[in-house]
Design an enzyme around this catalytic site. Structure first.
Site, mmCIF file in Angstrom:
data_model
loop_
_atom_site.group_PDB
_atom_site.id
_atom_site.type_symbol
_atom_site.label_atom_id
_atom_site.label_comp_id
_atom_site.label_asym_id
_atom_site.label_seq_id
_atom_site.Cartn_x
_atom_site.Cartn_y
_atom_site.Cartn_z
ATOM 1 N N HIS A 135 -0.143 3.215 -0.585
ATOM 2 C CA HIS A 135 0.828 3.351 0.491
ATOM 3 C C HIS A 135 1.881 4.385 0.132
ATOM 4 O O HIS A 135 1.940 4.884 -0.992
ATOM 5 C CB HIS A 135 1.493 2.003 0.791
ATOM 6 C CG HIS A 135 0.632 1.075 1.592
ATOM 7 N ND1 HIS A 135 -0.292 0.236 1.005
ATOM 8 C CD2 HIS A 135 0.548 0.858 2.923
ATOM 9 C CE1 HIS A 135 -0.911 -0.460 1.942
ATOM 10 N NE2 HIS A 135 -0.426 -0.100 3.116
ATOM 11 N N LYS A 139 7.287 1.894 0.644
ATOM 12 C CA LYS A 139 6.811 0.524 0.836
ATOM 13 C C LYS A 139 7.335 -0.362 -0.280
ATOM 14 O O LYS A 139 7.150 -0.079 -1.465
ATOM 15 C CB LYS A 139 5.289 0.469 0.893
ATOM 16 C CG LYS A 139 4.776 -0.924 1.246
ATOM 17 C CD LYS A 139 3.341 -0.896 1.722
ATOM 18 C CE LYS A 139 2.864 -2.288 2.126
ATOM 19 N NZ LYS A 139 3.631 -2.831 3.261
#
Length: 238
Positions: A135, A139
Site C-alpha cells: 500500500h 496507510k
C-alpha cells in the site's frame, strides 16, 4: 439520498464526487478538524453515513450512528477487536450496519476465489502459502484489513495453521502476511502457494481508488431502508 461523509480524506472526497454525480446530496463532511459536529446529525437530516476514518476514531463514529438511528457504512480498518460490540449495538438499536475491509467489487471477487482456491490447495501440503500486501506510505495499519480478510479466507481451510503472523516468515505454524509500503501504490494483494517445483499466485491490483469509492456508494444505496448487519457477500450475493 442525503449522505454524511465521516472522514474527508482522499476516499471521502472521491465518494463525494461520485455521489453528487449520481444526484445524491451531501448532508455534511466530518474530519479531525470538526469531529465534534457529528452530534449535529440525525435521521432528520441524514439518510446514511459513510465512514472512512482512523482506527482510533472508527468505533466511536459507528457507535454514534447506530445509537442515533443513522444507517452506517464503514470501511475503516484496524478497529475490528471491537467489531462484535458494533454488531451488538446494531441489534440493540434495530439499526443498519454495513462493514467491509475493502469495497472494491473486484477485491470481493478476489476474496471469493481465494476461499475456493484455499479449499482445494489445503490437500497439497507440499505447497506453503503466504500473503503479500502493498500500500501507499500513508496507510496506518499493518497488515491491511484486506490482507487480514484474505488470511481469514485461507485459514478457514487450513486448521493446521494457528492464525496469521505479520512479517514473520520464521513461524511456520502461522500464515505469514508480508506488508510493504511504497509511494503511490493504491493497493496490491497477492496470495502465493509455492513448492520446490512451482508457484501458484492469485492477485488483485487496484489501479485507482474509484473502485473502492464506487463500492462504498453502492453499499450506502443498498443499505438504506434495511435493518441488520451486512457485508459485501450480502450485496453481491456471493
Amino acid at each position: 439520498m442525503r449522505i454524511l461523509l465521516i472522514g474527508y480524506g482522499k476516499m471521502g472526497k472521491t465518494i463525494e464526487q461520485m455521489a453528487l454525480a449520481k444526484g445524491h446530496q451531501i448532508a455534511g463532511t466530518i474530519d479531525h478538524t470538526n469531529a465534534e459536529t457529528l452530534q449535529n446529525y440525525s435521521p432528520a437530516n441524514t439518510d446514511v453515513a459513510i465512514e472512512f476514518t482512523h482506527p482510533e476514531a472508527a468505533f466511536a463514529n459507528i457507535s454514534y450512528c447506530l445509537t442515533q438511528g443513522i444507517p452506517v457504512v464503514s470501511g475503516s480498518t484496524g478497529w475490528l477487536d471491537r467489531y462484535s460490540e458494533a454488531v451488538d449495538l446494531c441489534q440493540e438499536n434495530k439499526g443498519a450496519f454495513f462493514y467491509a475491509s475493502n469495497y472494491s467489487v473486484g477485491v470481493n471477487l478476489f476474496f471469493h476465489f481465494n476461499e475456493y482456491i484455499a479449499s482445494k490447495m489445503q490437500a497439497y501440503r507440499d505447497y506453503s502459502v503466504s500473503i503479500r500486501e502493498i500500500h501507499h506510505l500513508q496507510k496506518v495499519d499493518k497488515p491491511s484489513g484486506t490482507g487480514i480478510t484474505t488470511a481469514e479466507g485461507i485459514l478457514a481451510s487450513y486448521p493446521t495453521l494457528q492464525g496469521w503472523a505479520a512479517d514473520d516468515n520464521s513461524n511456520k505454524s502461522k500464515l505469514n502476511i508480508i506488508s510493504e509500503r511504497e509511494p503511490d501504490v493504491v493497493g496490491t494483494h497477492i496470495v502465493t502457494y509455492e513448492s520446490e517445483v512451482d508457484k501458484i499466485e492469485l492477485g488483485h491490483i487496484a489501479h485507482s481508488r474509484s473502485g473502492f469509492a464506487e463500492g462504498a456508494l453502492m453499499a450506502a444505496e443498498w443499505l438504506k431502508d434495511r435493518q441488520g448487519v451486512y457485508g459485501m457477500k450480502d450485496m453481491l450475493n456471493l
